[in-house]
Motif scaffolding. Structure first.
Motif, PDB file in Angstrom:
ATOM      1  N   UNK A 117      14.018 -44.088   6.097  1.00 34.97           N
ATOM      2  CA  UNK A 117      15.160 -44.560   5.308  1.00 34.97           C
ATOM      3  C   UNK A 117      16.364 -43.618   5.329  1.00 34.97           C
ATOM      4  N   UNK A 118      16.173 -42.389   5.773  1.00 32.41           N
ATOM      5  CA  UNK A 118      17.275 -41.424   5.738  1.00 32.41           C
ATOM      6  C   UNK A 118      16.938 -40.260   6.660  1.00 32.41           C
ATOM      7  N   UNK A 119      17.940 -39.800   7.406  1.00 34.71           N
ATOM      8  CA  UNK A 119      17.722 -38.640   8.274  1.00 34.71           C
ATOM      9  C   UNK A 119      17.988 -37.331   7.559  1.00 34.71           C
ATOM     10  N   UNK A 120      18.544 -37.414   6.341  1.00 38.85           N
ATOM     11  CA  UNK A 120      18.858 -36.212   5.597  1.00 38.85           C
ATOM     12  C   UNK A 120      20.191 -35.599   5.957  1.00 38.85           C
ATOM     13  N   UNK A 121      20.868 -36.142   6.968  1.00 37.02           N
ATOM     14  CA  UNK A 121      22.162 -35.605   7.358  1.00 37.02           C
ATOM     15  C   UNK A 121      23.220 -36.010   6.337  1.00 37.02           C
ATOM     16  N   UNK A 122      24.201 -35.127   6.146  1.00 38.18           N
ATOM     17  CA  UNK A 122      25.190 -35.322   5.088  1.00 38.18           C
ATOM     18  C   UNK A 122      26.003 -36.595   5.261  1.00 38.18           C
ATOM     19  N   UNK A 123      26.290 -36.986   6.510  1.00 37.14           N
ATOM     20  CA  UNK A 123      27.133 -38.162   6.738  1.00 37.14           C
ATOM     21  C   UNK A 123      26.320 -39.424   7.021  1.00 37.14           C
ATOM     22  N   UNK A 124      24.986 -39.341   6.927  1.00 38.82           N
ATOM     23  CA  UNK A 124      24.133 -40.506   7.191  1.00 38.82           C
ATOM     24  C   UNK A 124      24.099 -41.422   5.974  1.00 38.82           C
ATOM     25  N   UNK A 125      24.026 -42.723   6.237  1.00 40.63           N
ATOM     26  CA  UNK A 125      23.962 -43.707   5.162  1.00 40.63           C
ATOM     27  C   UNK A 125      22.508 -44.054   4.895  1.00 40.63           C
ATOM     28  N   UNK A 126      21.985 -43.723   3.714  1.00 45.54           N
ATOM     29  CA  UNK A 126      20.580 -44.039   3.428  1.00 45.54           C
ATOM     30  C   UNK A 126      20.382 -45.535   3.277  1.00 45.54           C
ATOM     31  N   UNK A 127      19.192 -46.023   3.639  1.00 43.20           N
ATOM     32  CA  UNK A 127      18.912 -47.459   3.563  1.00 43.20           C
ATOM     33  C   UNK A 127      17.449 -47.673   3.189  1.00 43.20           C
ATOM     34  N   UNK A 128      17.153 -47.590   1.908  1.00 42.55           N
ATOM     35  CA  UNK A 128      15.773 -47.733   1.459  1.00 42.55           C
ATOM     36  C   UNK A 128      15.317 -49.178   1.571  1.00 42.55           C
ATOM     37  N   UNK A 129      16.105 -50.128   1.018  1.00 41.79           N
ATOM     38  CA  UNK A 129      15.696 -51.520   1.027  1.00 41.79           C
ATOM     39  C   UNK A 129      14.324 -51.687   0.382  1.00 41.79           C
TER      40      UNK A 129
END
Length: 211
Positions: A117-129
C-alpha cells in the motif's frame, strides 16, 4: 529466459482458482484474472465496492459506467449477479467469506508478509483501499506481480522494508518468471518458466528458496 506477459500471468493465476470459489481481485494487474477464468467452473467474483457475480471486462464500446469495480474500471455482471452497499461488501471480506483474494504487491517476504500500500517514500501516494481487510479476511491470499523492480531488485525478500499490509498472509506468489509458495517454512519454488533453472532463480531473488 522467456518471461510471461501480464495476460499469461493472469491466465496462470486463473488456473489455480477452484470450482465454487468466492474471489476478490485487487486493483491493477489482478483485475486481468477475470478475463481468463475457466468457463467450465462456477467462480463468483466479488468487488469491495459492492458487487458479487462480476464478469469479465466488457467489449470496447459496450461499457456501462454505472457498473464498475473498485478500480473504477467498467465490468460486466453475470446472470444471477448482484450489487449492494459497500459496507456489506466489507463485512463479507472481514467475516472470512472470501475464499481467495488476488493482490498486487511491492514486496512479499519468504514467510508471507505483504507490503502493497505504500513505499514509504515522501512523495509516494499511499493507497490502502481494502487490501488490509482482504489480506487478513480472505482464506487465501495470492499475490500477482513482476518478480523484479525496474532497477532489478527482487520483490520476493527475506523481510519487507516497506510498510506492511499484513503479516504471514500470503500463501502463493505468481510472477512473470516463477510461481512460489510462501509461509512459516520459507519460500518454495512451485514452477518456473522454461529455461530458468533453480540456481539461476536463486541468484535472481537472493533469498533461500526450496525446490
Amino acid at each position: 529466459m522467456n518471461r510471461l506477459t501480464r495476460d499469461q500471468m493472469a491466465a496462470r493465476v486463473a488456473r489455480d482458482i477452484p470450482e465454487g470459489a468466492y474471489v476478490n481481485l485487487g486493483i491493477g494487474l489482478p483485475t486481468k484474472v477475470a478475463n481468463y477464468l475457466p468457463v467450465d467452473r462456477e467462480i463468483l467474483l466479488q468487488s469491495e465496492n459492492g458487487l458479487l457475480g462480476m464478469g469479465p471486462a466488457p467489449a470496447p464500446g459496450e461499457e456501462d459506467w454505472e457498473l464498475i469495480n473498485a478500480g473504477k474500471q467498467a465490468v460486466t455482471l453475470l446472470t444471477g449477479g448482484c450489487f449492494f452497499h459497500h459496507a456489506d461488501s466489507f463485512a463479507m471480506m472481514r467475516g472470512g467469506h472470501i475464499d481467495i483474494c488476488v493482490l498486487g504487491a511491492f514486496q512479499v517476504s519468504t514467510t508471507g508478509d505483504l507490503a502493497n500500500w505504500h513505499t514509504g517514500e515522501a512523495d509516494a501516494i499511499p493507497a490502502v483501499g481494502g487490501a488490509m481487510d482482504l489480506a487478513i479476511g480472505a482464506k487465501q491470499t495470492f499475490v500477482m506481480m513482476e518478480l523484479l523492480t525496474k532497477s532489478g531488485e527482487s520483490k520476493l525478500v527475506d523481510a519487507c522494508t516497506y510498510p506492511l499490509t499484513g503479516i504471514g498472509c500470503v500463501s502463493r506468489v505468481y510472477t512473470d518468471v516463477a510461481v512460489f509458495e510462501t509461509g512459516s517454512g520459507g519460500a518454495r519454488l512451485v514452477e518456473a518458466v522454461e529455461g530458468l533453472g533453480i540456481d539461476e532463480l536463486r541468484s535472481l531473488v537472493g533469498v533461500p528458496l526450496a525446490a
